[in-house]
Design a protein around this motif. Structure first.
Motif, short mmCIF file in Angstrom:
data_model
loop_
_atom_site.label_atom_id
_atom_site.label_comp_id
_atom_site.label_asym_id
_atom_site.label_seq_id
_atom_site.Cartn_x
_atom_site.Cartn_y
_atom_site.Cartn_z
N GLU A 1 0.83 -1.20 0.00
CA GLU A 1 0.00 0.00 0.00
C GLU A 1 0.87 1.26 0.00
O GLU A 1 0.59 2.23 -0.70
N ALA A 2 1.95 1.21 0.79
CA ALA A 2 2.85 2.37 0.86
C ALA A 2 3.53 2.61 -0.49
O ALA A 2 3.63 3.75 -0.96
N LEU A 3 3.96 1.53 -1.12
CA LEU A 3 4.60 1.66 -2.43
C LEU A 3 3.62 2.19 -3.47
O LEU A 3 3.98 3.02 -4.31
N ALA A 4 2.38 1.72 -3.41
CA ALA A 4 1.36 2.20 -4.35
C ALA A 4 1.14 3.70 -4.17
O ALA A 4 1.02 4.45 -5.15
N ARG A 5 1.14 4.14 -2.93
CA ARG A 5 0.94 5.57 -2.66
C ARG A 5 2.12 6.40 -3.17
O ARG A 5 1.95 7.45 -3.77
N LEU A 6 3.34 5.89 -2.94
CA LEU A 6 4.53 6.59 -3.44
C LEU A 6 4.53 6.63 -4.98
O LEU A 6 4.93 7.62 -5.58
N ILE B 1 8.23 7.28 -6.69
CA ILE B 1 8.96 6.09 -7.16
C ILE B 1 8.36 5.60 -8.46
O ILE B 1 7.24 5.97 -8.82
N VAL B 2 9.13 4.79 -9.14
CA VAL B 2 8.67 4.12 -10.34
C VAL B 2 8.99 2.63 -10.14
O VAL B 2 10.04 2.27 -9.61
N TYR C 1 12.16 2.09 -7.79
CA TYR C 1 13.27 3.04 -7.80
C TYR C 1 12.77 4.44 -7.52
O TYR C 1 11.68 4.82 -7.94
N VAL C 2 13.59 5.19 -6.80
CA VAL C 2 13.24 6.57 -6.48
C VAL C 2 13.33 7.40 -7.75
O VAL C 2 14.34 7.39 -8.46
N LYS C 3 12.24 8.10 -8.03
CA LYS C 3 12.16 8.95 -9.23
C LYS C 3 12.51 10.40 -8.87
O LYS C 3 13.17 11.09 -9.63
N ARG C 4 12.05 10.84 -7.71
CA ARG C 4 12.36 12.19 -7.23
C ARG C 4 12.26 12.19 -5.72
O ARG C 4 11.64 11.32 -5.12
#
Length: 171
Positions: free
Chosen positions: A1-6, A12-13, A21-24
């Motif tokens: 859920e946290a990854l989906a929100r990010l 992230i992508v 991976y961190v996008k910004r």
């Protein structure tokens, strides 16, 4: 859920089979703490500050440079003036604690202290207003706690600085 929100926030992508991976970098607002809305919130904030600022005082005692100690003393003097004038002194009190965070030379301490600033100021305002209802001696006791913190830091006594800060926040 946290990854989906990010992912939804564009922070992230995700690449199938490869990971996320961190996008910004996230906005600074992500680091803001929940506003104080109850006495329990104030207690939890003081509980958190007990450990955080105790460590900061110990690190400041080990790491301060001349300019840091001068800033701590200047903040203490401003706090002393407000105590003598029987004023609230929340700005001077917050400044004193922030100068100690800066003297750690650890950006994480400064960042967390800055993020907590509205909560800290709220707690300080409440406790200082309650102190003003008491005698001048109570205000002097609080200022003596600040003096003990400053003196321990100046003496480069990390254990005494930690203990003085934690006692001050507990009180």
């Amino acid at each position: 859920e946290a990854l989906a929100r990010l992912r939804d926030d564009g922070i992230i992508v995700s690449r199938q089979g490869s990971g996320s991976y961190v996008k910004r970098r996230p906005d600074i607002a992500v680091l803001r703490f929940v506003p104080v809305s109850s006495i329990a919130d104030i207690q939890r904030c003081f509980e958190f500050r007990h450990g955080l600022e105790g460590v900061a005082a110990a690190l400041a005692a080990e790491r301060w440079e001349d300019s840091d100690l001068a800033e701590i003393r200047a903040a203490f003097d401003a706090l002393e003036a407000s105590t003598k004038d029987f004023k609230l002194g929340v700005d001077a009190d917050e400044r004193f604690h922030m100068t100690i965070a800066r003297a750690t030379h650890n950006a994480y301490h400064v960042s967390v202290q800055s993020s907590l600033q509205p909560n800290i100021v709220f707690g300080m305002s409440l406790t200082r207003n309650l102190s003003l209802l008491r005698t001048q001696e109570r205000l002097r006791e609080v200022q003596d706690e600040h003096r003990a913190i400053m003196n321990a830091i100046a003496a480069r006594d990390a254990d005494a600085a930690r203990a003085a800060m934690q006692l001050h926040i507990d009180n």
